[in-house]
Design a protein around this motif. Structure first.
Motif, short mmCIF file in Angstrom:
data_model
loop_
_atom_site.label_atom_id
_atom_site.label_comp_id
_atom_site.label_asym_id
_atom_site.label_seq_id
_atom_site.Cartn_x
_atom_site.Cartn_y
_atom_site.Cartn_z
N UNK A 254 0.85 -1.19 0.00
CA UNK A 254 0.00 0.00 0.00
C UNK A 254 0.88 1.24 0.00
N UNK A 255 0.65 2.18 -0.91
CA UNK A 255 1.41 3.43 -0.85
C UNK A 255 1.23 4.11 0.50
N UNK A 256 2.33 4.57 1.08
CA UNK A 256 2.32 5.32 2.34
C UNK A 256 2.04 4.45 3.57
N UNK A 257 2.04 3.12 3.42
CA UNK A 257 1.87 2.27 4.60
C UNK A 257 3.12 2.36 5.48
N UNK A 316 -10.94 5.39 -5.38
CA UNK A 316 -12.34 5.39 -5.79
C UNK A 316 -12.58 4.48 -7.00
N UNK A 317 -11.66 4.51 -7.97
CA UNK A 317 -11.84 3.74 -9.20
C UNK A 317 -10.59 2.92 -9.53
N UNK A 318 -10.74 2.01 -10.46
CA UNK A 318 -9.60 1.20 -10.89
C UNK A 318 -8.50 2.08 -11.47
N UNK A 319 -8.88 3.09 -12.25
CA UNK A 319 -7.88 3.98 -12.84
C UNK A 319 -7.10 4.72 -11.77
N UNK A 320 -7.77 5.13 -10.73
CA UNK A 320 -7.10 5.85 -9.64
C UNK A 320 -6.09 4.95 -8.94
N UNK A 321 -6.48 3.72 -8.67
CA UNK A 321 -5.55 2.84 -7.94
C UNK A 321 -4.36 2.43 -8.81
N UNK A 324 -1.64 4.98 -8.85
CA UNK A 324 -0.81 5.01 -7.64
C UNK A 324 -0.20 3.65 -7.31
N UNK A 325 -0.32 2.69 -8.22
CA UNK A 325 0.22 1.33 -7.99
C UNK A 325 -0.31 0.73 -6.70
N UNK A 326 -1.61 0.89 -6.47
CA UNK A 326 -2.26 0.37 -5.26
C UNK A 326 -2.87 -0.99 -5.60
#
Length: 375
Positions: A254-257, A316-321, A324-326
């Motif tokens: 997770x980014x920022x974990x 929120x969406x697949x594109x958003x994740x 950010x490589x989430x």
């Protein structure tokens, strides 16, 4: 005047708290609107200590069950509910007493209170070290709601104990009780919750999930158990198989974990999102919109220590994740639409109401919050 005299006798009984070297010095009481402030000074081994308390009476006391709730920390999580159920509430501050004097002080005060105010039931609620003090003075109570305690009261005092994720991740992690809860007790692990939701100097966003809904439901269960003999819900505490060495957990990238704390500790197992599996999963963890961890990290190494957990929202969406490589599924991928999310939240919340692990008012609040979910 007679009531004031009884209260004076109650506080005067503190003269014997902590052994033969205690001496009652002063007692004062004053009315402050609907509240009554009480204070006393006692000497223990030659040193003076101040004891303060605030007494609230229910608007409509139940004459058949004259009861009182003793709180060791001021809180609005349970107090309004106790008053609604006809209990008086005394918030008692023993913080200035030496640790060794708190248990005998509680035993003496509450033993006198039961007789002087003709109380049929005395319940207690406390957290951490204060909860341990209440457990040590359990003979003065009919029931205890304990948060993050390391001790449990012996029978016949009934108790319900809770703890959260930070108990496993803090500097001195919790050591599990070897056996299951005894017949006079219940244990509830509040998955993904932490005791501090206002900490500062933390790297990741604060895990601000509230334990109040669980505490309120469990208080009602304790009230019914001690007043009517209605058994509370069964314990929901991790078994050995629900825990694992911290270094064996496989966290999603997770980014920022923040990096999980190191050391020899057993912690609750997690799912593919990093959320905990065992215990009581309240609706906002059963249908999460983020990863809720029991740890965080300190931003400024010279500043205050961060004692909060972390909350890392889903995209929120697949594109958003993907941007950010989430690796965690987005809100739309897992729930489809907000309408589906709200409808499912109602099902989850109402199931907990039927199981007596959530009050209807709090179930409705979870559903209302779901209508504002960020997707």
């Amino acid at each position: 005047m007679r009531a004031r005299a009884r209260r004076a006798a109650l506080l005067a009984s503190l003269a014997f708290a902590g052994g033969a070297h205690a001496e009652f010095v002063k007692f004062e009481t004053r009315t402050n609107g609907a509240e009554e402030a009480v204070s006393a000074t006692v000497k223990l081994d030659g040193e003076s200590y101040e004891i303060a308390g605030t007494l609230l009476k229910p608007a409509q006391p139940l004459a058949s069950t004259k009861s009182i709730l003793i709180e060791m920390q001021p809180s609005d999580n349970v107090k309004p509910l106790a008053l609604e159920h006809g209990l008086a509430v005394l918030t008692l501050d023993l913080a200035k007493l030496p640790d060794k004097a708190r248990e005998p002080a509680l035993r003496d005060v509450l033993g006198h209170l039961r007789g002087a105010l003709k109380m049929k039931r005395i319940l207690g609620r406390a957290q951490g070290a204060d909860a341990d003090a209440m457990s040590g003075a359990a003979s003065a109570f009919d029931g205890l709601l304990l948060e993050d305690a390391t001790r449990e009261p012996a029978a016949p005092t009934r108790f319900i104990a809770t703890w959260g994720a930070d108990a496993y991740w803090r500097e001195k992690p919790r050591i599990e009780f070897v056996k299951s809860a005894p017949p006079n007790g219940r244990r509830f692990y509040l998955a993904g919750l932490v005791s501090s939701t206002t900490a500062t100097n933390c790297v990741a966003p604060i895990n601000a999930r509230a334990s109040a809904p669980a505490q309120r439901a469990l208080f009602v269960a304790l009230d019914e158990w001690t007043a009517k003999g209605v058994a509370p819900p069964a314990s929901r505490a991790p078994l050995d198989s629900d825990l694992a060495p911290a270094q064996e957990l496989k966290w999603p990238k997770i980014p920022a974990l923040p990096s999980p704390p190191q050391g020899d500790r057993h912690v609750a197992k997690i799912d593919v999102d990093g959320n905990e599996i065992a215990g009581l999963r309240l609706p906002d963890l059963a249908l999460p919109i983020a990863t809720f961890a029991g740890f965080n990290a300190q931003r400024d190494k010279k500043g205050r220590r961060c004692v909060a957990g972390a909350a890392l929202p889903f995209a929120a969406t697949k594109a958003d994740r993907e941007k950010n490589a989430d690796p965690r599924a987005s809100l739309v991928e897992r729930y489809g639409s907000r309408a589906y999310f709200v409808a499912t939240m109602r099902i989850v919340a109402d199931k907990l109401v039927k199981e007596r692990l959530l009050l209807q008012k709090d179930a409705d609040a979870y559903v209302a919050a779901a209508r504002s979910a960020p997707f």
